[in-house]
Structure formats: C-alpha cells, structure tokens
Design a protein around this motif. Structure first.
Motif, PDB file in Angstrom:
ATOM      1  N   HIS A 305       0.843  -1.185  -0.088  1.00 34.72           N
ATOM      2  CA  HIS A 305       0.117   0.064   0.031  1.00 34.72           C
ATOM      3  C   HIS A 305       0.806   1.372   0.078  1.00 34.72           C
ATOM      4  O   HIS A 305       0.667   2.055  -0.855  1.00 34.72           O
ATOM      5  N   ARG A 333      -3.658  -3.111  -9.323  1.00 34.62           N
ATOM      6  CA  ARG A 333      -5.078  -3.192  -8.920  1.00 34.62           C
ATOM      7  C   ARG A 333      -5.644  -4.453  -8.805  1.00 34.62           C
ATOM      8  O   ARG A 333      -6.858  -4.649  -8.302  1.00 34.62           O
ATOM      9  N   THR A 339      -7.364  -3.608   0.114  1.00 31.30           N
ATOM     10  CA  THR A 339      -7.038  -2.292   0.558  1.00 31.30           C
ATOM     11  C   THR A 339      -5.845  -1.731  -0.647  1.00 31.30           C
ATOM     12  O   THR A 339      -6.173  -0.569  -0.684  1.00 31.30           O
ATOM     13  N   ARG A 341      -5.720  -2.902  -3.453  1.00 32.34           N
ATOM     14  CA  ARG A 341      -6.590  -2.602  -4.975  1.00 32.34           C
ATOM     15  C   ARG A 341      -7.020  -1.248  -4.906  1.00 32.34           C
ATOM     16  O   ARG A 341      -7.147  -0.443  -5.792  1.00 32.34           O
ATOM     17  N   GLN A 342      -7.741  -0.947  -3.824  1.00 34.07           N
ATOM     18  CA  GLN A 342      -8.403   0.267  -3.603  1.00 34.07           C
ATOM     19  C   GLN A 342      -7.548   1.470  -3.808  1.00 34.07           C
ATOM     20  O   GLN A 342      -7.786   2.580  -4.590  1.00 34.07           O
ATOM     21  N   ALA A 343      -6.239   1.390  -3.314  1.00 32.25           N
ATOM     22  CA  ALA A 343      -5.411   2.498  -3.111  1.00 32.25           C
ATOM     23  C   ALA A 343      -4.999   2.524  -4.564  1.00 32.25           C
ATOM     24  O   ALA A 343      -4.502   3.661  -5.118  1.00 32.25           O
ATOM     25  N   VAL A 345      -6.538   1.734  -7.322  1.00 25.72           N
ATOM     26  CA  VAL A 345      -7.457   2.167  -8.394  1.00 25.72           C
ATOM     27  C   VAL A 345      -7.597   3.742  -8.021  1.00 25.72           C
ATOM     28  O   VAL A 345      -8.024   4.754  -8.949  1.00 25.72           O
ATOM     29  N   GLN A 346      -7.642   4.302  -6.987  1.00 28.18           N
ATOM     30  CA  GLN A 346      -7.274   5.764  -6.554  1.00 28.18           C
ATOM     31  C   GLN A 346      -6.202   6.409  -7.115  1.00 28.18           C
ATOM     32  O   GLN A 346      -6.340   7.662  -7.617  1.00 28.18           O
ATOM     33  N   ASP A 378     -17.633   1.105  -6.285  1.00 32.76           N
ATOM     34  CA  ASP A 378     -17.501   2.327  -5.941  1.00 32.76           C
ATOM     35  C   ASP A 378     -15.974   2.944  -6.218  1.00 32.76           C
ATOM     36  O   ASP A 378     -15.982   4.190  -6.611  1.00 32.76           O
ATOM     37  N   PRO A 379     -15.118   2.427  -5.670  1.00 34.10           N
ATOM     38  CA  PRO A 379     -13.580   3.396  -6.279  1.00 34.10           C
ATOM     39  C   PRO A 379     -13.570   3.295  -7.371  1.00 34.10           C
ATOM     40  O   PRO A 379     -12.914   4.570  -7.847  1.00 34.10           O
ATOM     41  N   ASP A 382     -16.112   6.079  -8.732  1.00 41.60           N
ATOM     42  CA  ASP A 382     -15.672   7.445  -8.160  1.00 41.60           C
ATOM     43  C   ASP A 382     -14.521   8.257  -8.912  1.00 41.60           C
ATOM     44  O   ASP A 382     -14.619   9.288  -9.275  1.00 41.60           O
ATOM     45  N   ALA A 383     -13.477   7.452  -9.341  1.00 43.03           N
ATOM     46  CA  ALA A 383     -12.317   7.704  -9.730  1.00 43.03           C
ATOM     47  C   ALA A 383     -12.681   8.297 -11.285  1.00 43.03           C
ATOM     48  O   ALA A 383     -12.245   9.263 -11.636  1.00 43.03           O
TER      49      ALA A 383
END
Length: 406
Positions: A305, A333, A339, A341-343, A345-346, A378-379, A382-383
C-alpha cells in the motif's frame, strides 16, 4: 454516599478496561455527584490506559482536582506515554494550575539535586517532558537538558533525549546551543545501548529540523547508522531523515536515497518508502522504478500500500516517468488485498485527473477494473467520475461509455 457503594459490587479494573460509552456515561454521572467517592479506585484508573480512565480522570480533575493530589505524581508519570492521560491532565491543570506548578517545582528541585550528586533522575525528567507537552509556559528554563544528556545513568539520558521533541515543538531550542545538544546524542547513537540509540535517533531527527545548519550537520550521522541491527533504531533514523529532508529540501541527496533504498524488502520497508518519498525529484532521478516495482510483491500489504502512495508522490515530480508508474498501478489493482487494490484504483484516478498524458490509459484501466470487479464498483466509478469532472465535456462522453459497457 450510597450511590458509590456500587464499587463494592463490581470489578472496577474490568469495567475500566472493557467499558463502553454507556459505562463511561454512568461513571461520569457519579463523578458529577461526588468525585471524592473515586478515591478508592484511583489506582485502577491510573493503571489501565483506556478511554474510560482518561474520561473519568479528566472529569475528576475538572470537578475536584484535590481528589487527585495523593496520586498526582503517578498521574503525571502515566501521562508520559498516554495521550488519553495527557488530555485528562490538561483538563486538571486548567482547573487547578497551582497543583501542577508545585509538581514542576518539585521535579526541578529533584533533577538539580540528582545532577549535583550523580543520582538517577529519569522520573523527574519525564515529568518535565509532560509539562512541556501540556503546559510549556510553566517550565521556567530548558538548559538542564544538555546536562542531563551527559548523565552517567542510561535511563536518565534516555529520558532527556525523549524530552527534545517536545522542546523543539515548543520552539525553545533557540536558547540552547544546538551543536552542544547534538554531540552527546551522536555519541549515544553510535555507542549507546539499544533503547538509548532509538531515543537519540528520534531526538536528532527533531533537532535537524530547527535550522539549515542543524539539518546539514545532523543528517550524515543519521544516514551513517542506517544499518543498525535494531528495528526501532532503524525506524527512528528513517523517520528523522524524512523529517529533515522534508523541512530542508536542499539536504536531499542521491547517496542518502541509495542508502535508504538498501533497506527496501526488510522490516523497515514502509519507513524506507516514506523517506524515499520525502526526497521527491531526487529519489525518482536516483532510483530505477524496478526497485520500487519489486516492493509491490512484498509479503506485507502495508508495504505494498505504501509503495502505491510513494509512486504516486514521485510521479508528481517526474512527468517522464508517469506512464511507467501508471503501469505499476495497473499491476497493483489486482493485488490480493482489497486495501491495496483500492489504493491502486484511487491512484489511477489521480493520474487520470492530474497527468493529462496518461488520462486515456487511466480511463481504460478503470473500465477494465469495473469489468473484473463489478461489485462493489465504488472506487473505480468514483475515480472515473472525478476524471470526468476535471475535463470539459467529459461527463457526457463518460455517460455514453458507461451505457455501452452496461
């Protein structure tokens, strides 16, 4: 009073350790009714560092500080390591500052006697450190720390080193010769026992942020000790390096980056990544991205992360490397950790918004992620929405693309 006889019927230690918000509310009601009834349970309150203890002690200190007088020294001692107790102590001081002034006066007298006679004085130093944190105006002077750093007792020297971050935070180093302050800490870092080396490293990291001369004079000593065998010492050194190069960018160097990067893959990987990130453009110019790509396979998800976060920060410093960094985000991703993966994608979303040259690839990567992980979306969604908002005319095109994907 009858309402306080409840303490005869329950295990107070268990209530303090495991209490919830309802328990705390009940105890605070009892404090409001009669704080003196808590005298028999002050011991358990001070022994257990919990939200309940902090709230109750703070309420007692506000309502009737005199109740805490018999245990005030223990109260201050516990506040050295506990944020909750420091908060409770601050409330007590606001209600009755004279109680704390007397304690500080006793601590200064004890410390002076110990310095004159060569006796241990760690408790007195810790009391003054707490005072620096919660009521710095009540500490009359700070020169004592230099003498204590030369004390023959190792624990007393360590307590003095632990006071330095608070002295720096209060901006009180102007009255102390920083070179004189650094010298005993450098000796401790190089030759002291393990706990003292960690405290010395942390103190030097703070001293190095006070001015440019201190930064330049401190950083080489920290860097030289990076291979220390103890984890906490290496972590403190890396944190100090990060602090100094963040505050004084002119101290950043390729040699420091290389020495820090040598720790990647070990137990201090996350701290090493943060120190590398603090070097900004110097780091991206010094390191091959493959060095950081390897860390994306680290066993610890926190390290993976942090690698994503570090790559995103370095990409902001180097437009020519952004395409390769985006590729690394695309690898991340599909990490096994949600966690990470979400980081990733963001981070792809940030690349799409802030790095125009990578925007088309970032959008494709996000749509690809939606195909593989449609629930929850969502991630990535949202991106994509954030990218659309940052580009004129993009929302309509994005809506059409989403319709086609559906």
């Amino acid at each position: 009073p009858e309402h306080l006889s409840v303490f005869d019927q329950i295990d107070v230690t268990q209530v303090i350790a495991n209490g919830n918000s309802a328990t705390t509310a009940h105890l605070l009601t009892l404090v409001d009714l009669d704080p003196t009834g808590f005298r028999p349970v002050l011991g358990p309150l001070l022994t257990e560092d919990s939200a309940v203890s902090g709230a109750v002690l703070g309420a007692i200190g506000t309502r009737d500080p005199g109740v805490l007088k018999p245990v005030f020294s223990d109260f201050v001692e516990q506040a050295f390591d506990s944020v909750r107790f420091r908060w409770a102590l601050t409330r007590t001081i606001d209600s009755e500052p004279a109680l704390f002034r007397r304690h500080i006066a006793n601590s200064i007298w004890t410390l002076q006697r110990a310095l004159d006679e060569g006796e241990p004085a760690a408790a007195a130093v810790r009391s003054l450190t707490v005072a620096l944190a919660v009521a710095p105006t009540l500490v009359p002077e700070y020169g004592w720390v230099v003498r204590v750093l030369e004390h023959p007792d190792a624990e007393t020297r360590r307590a003095a080193a632990e006071a330095i971050p608070e002295i720096v935070a209060c901006r009180k180093t102007d009255c102390i010769d920083r070179q004189v302050l650094r010298e005993p800490l450098i000796r401790e870092l190089n030759g002291g026992k393990y706990p003292n080396r960690a405290s010395a490293a942390k103190a030097l990291g703070y001293i190095g942020t006070t001015d440019g001369e201190s930064a330049a004079g401190t950083l080489p000593h920290l860097t030289a000790r990076l291979p220390d065998k103890e984890l906490s010492v290496r972590t403190a050194i890396l944190d100090g390096i990060k602090r100094i190069v963040t505050e004084y960018p002119e101290t950043r160097s390729a040699s420091t980056v290389e020495r820090v990067a040598a720790l990647l893959g070990g137990r201090t990987t996350s701290s090493a990544l943060e120190a590398i990130e603090a070097h900004g453009a110097t780091a991206i110019a010094t390191l091959d991205l493959d060095v950081l790509a390897v860390v994306l396979g680290h066993d610890d998800e926190k390290c993976r992360h942090q690698t994503v976060e570090t790559l995103l920060s370095l990409g902001a410093c180097s437009p020519s490397d952004r395409g390769d960094i985006l590729t690394l985000f695309c690898w991340a991703r599909y990490d096994t950790s949600a966690t990470v993966r979400q980081a990733a994608v963001q981070a792809i979303g940030v690349a799409g918004r802030q790095w125009p040259a990578t925007r088309p690839a970032a959008v494709e990567a996000l749509f690809d992620y939606l195909r593989h992980y449609p629930d929850p979306p969502d991630p990535a969604a949202d991106a994509l929405a954030a990218i659309a908002e940052s580009v004129p005319g993009a929302p309509a095109a994005l809506a059409e693309r989403l319709r086609q994907e559906d």
